[in-house]
Design an enzyme around this catalytic site. Sequence first.
Site, mmCIF file in Angstrom:
data_model
loop_
_atom_site.group_PDB
_atom_site.id
_atom_site.type_symbol
_atom_site.label_atom_id
_atom_site.label_comp_id
_atom_site.label_asym_id
_atom_site.label_seq_id
_atom_site.Cartn_x
_atom_site.Cartn_y
_atom_site.Cartn_z
ATOM 1 N N HIS A 167 -9.293 -3.966 -1.133
ATOM 2 C CA HIS A 167 -8.250 -3.171 -0.464
ATOM 3 C C HIS A 167 -8.621 -1.682 -0.491
ATOM 4 O O HIS A 167 -8.559 -1.002 0.539
ATOM 5 C CB HIS A 167 -6.910 -3.419 -1.183
ATOM 6 C CG HIS A 167 -5.766 -2.596 -0.671
ATOM 7 N ND1 HIS A 167 -4.641 -3.151 -0.101
ATOM 8 C CD2 HIS A 167 -5.562 -1.247 -0.657
ATOM 9 C CE1 HIS A 167 -3.801 -2.181 0.253
ATOM 10 N NE2 HIS A 167 -4.334 -1.014 -0.079
ATOM 11 N N GLU A 168 -9.038 -1.191 -1.666
ATOM 12 C CA GLU A 168 -9.342 0.245 -1.783
ATOM 13 C C GLU A 168 -10.594 0.611 -0.979
ATOM 14 O O GLU A 168 -10.631 1.666 -0.332
ATOM 15 C CB GLU A 168 -9.496 0.650 -3.257
ATOM 16 C CG GLU A 168 -8.249 0.452 -4.107
ATOM 17 C CD GLU A 168 -6.987 1.033 -3.495
ATOM 18 O OE1 GLU A 168 -7.066 2.058 -2.797
ATOM 19 O OE2 GLU A 168 -5.908 0.443 -3.709
ATOM 20 N N CYS A 198 0.848 -1.184 0.000
ATOM 21 C CA CYS A 198 0.000 0.000 0.000
ATOM 22 C C CYS A 198 0.888 1.239 0.000
ATOM 23 O O CYS A 198 1.883 1.281 0.728
ATOM 24 C CB CYS A 198 -0.880 -0.021 1.260
ATOM 25 S SG CYS A 198 -1.966 1.398 1.424
ATOM 26 N N HIS A 229 -10.051 1.258 2.634
ATOM 27 C CA HIS A 229 -9.554 2.598 2.965
ATOM 28 C C HIS A 229 -10.708 3.547 3.304
ATOM 29 O O HIS A 229 -10.547 4.460 4.111
ATOM 30 C CB HIS A 229 -8.765 3.196 1.788
ATOM 31 C CG HIS A 229 -7.341 2.737 1.695
ATOM 32 N ND1 HIS A 229 -6.411 2.994 2.685
ATOM 33 C CD2 HIS A 229 -6.677 2.047 0.738
ATOM 34 C CE1 HIS A 229 -5.236 2.486 2.320
ATOM 35 N NE2 HIS A 229 -5.366 1.902 1.147
#
Length: 206
Positions: free
Chosen positions: A146-147, A104, A150
């Site tokens: 993953h995004e 990341c 966030h």
Amino acid sequence: MPILKIARMGHPILRQVAQTVPDPTAPAVRRLAEAMIETMIDADGAGLAAPQVHMPWRLIVVQVPAERLAEEGEEGGDGVPPTVMVNPLIEPLGPEKETAFEACLSVPGLAGPVPRFSRIRYRFQTLEGVVVERVVEGFHARVIQHECDHLDGILYPMRVEDFSQFGFVEELRRASAAKGGDEAEGDEADDEDWDELAQEAGAGGR
Ligand code: NI
């Protein structure tokens, strides 16, 4: 268009739950999205979420080159051109998970193994306000998860279960090479994987 400054783990913006974007067609949203795409491409990342550039909005940008899918053993995948996704929502399709290394841009130099749902349905709004829905699996599904994490204040190290394999990309690469590198079986990351991870971790190439 400026390259945006990327927040690093420990900055409180990365722990916030981001806000829904009320109007995806607003000019300010397009300006942010365009700067994020430029920043992602400049950093060689597979994705970038607005909180990583200090904007607490539910907006991500993603790019998955077809050759990257091939490297992940997913030949025949189309890849994803640089795409803006506003207010993305994920629905796992089944309980199956796969574990693979992630890196990341907000956690520079490091990588670790993260379990993710193998197959998901997701939907988002475009900058034109059009709703798009997709069913995806493998690396594409991993990047989206993953995004989207966030946007909920979750960084991938918070998902790592086996910390014995969490570490600096350069050290992990060395350890992997010592174990046989490209000849390793199964889940072992190969040299190209480490190159990609090094880029995503902002650690440069070799
Ligand atoms: Ni990230």
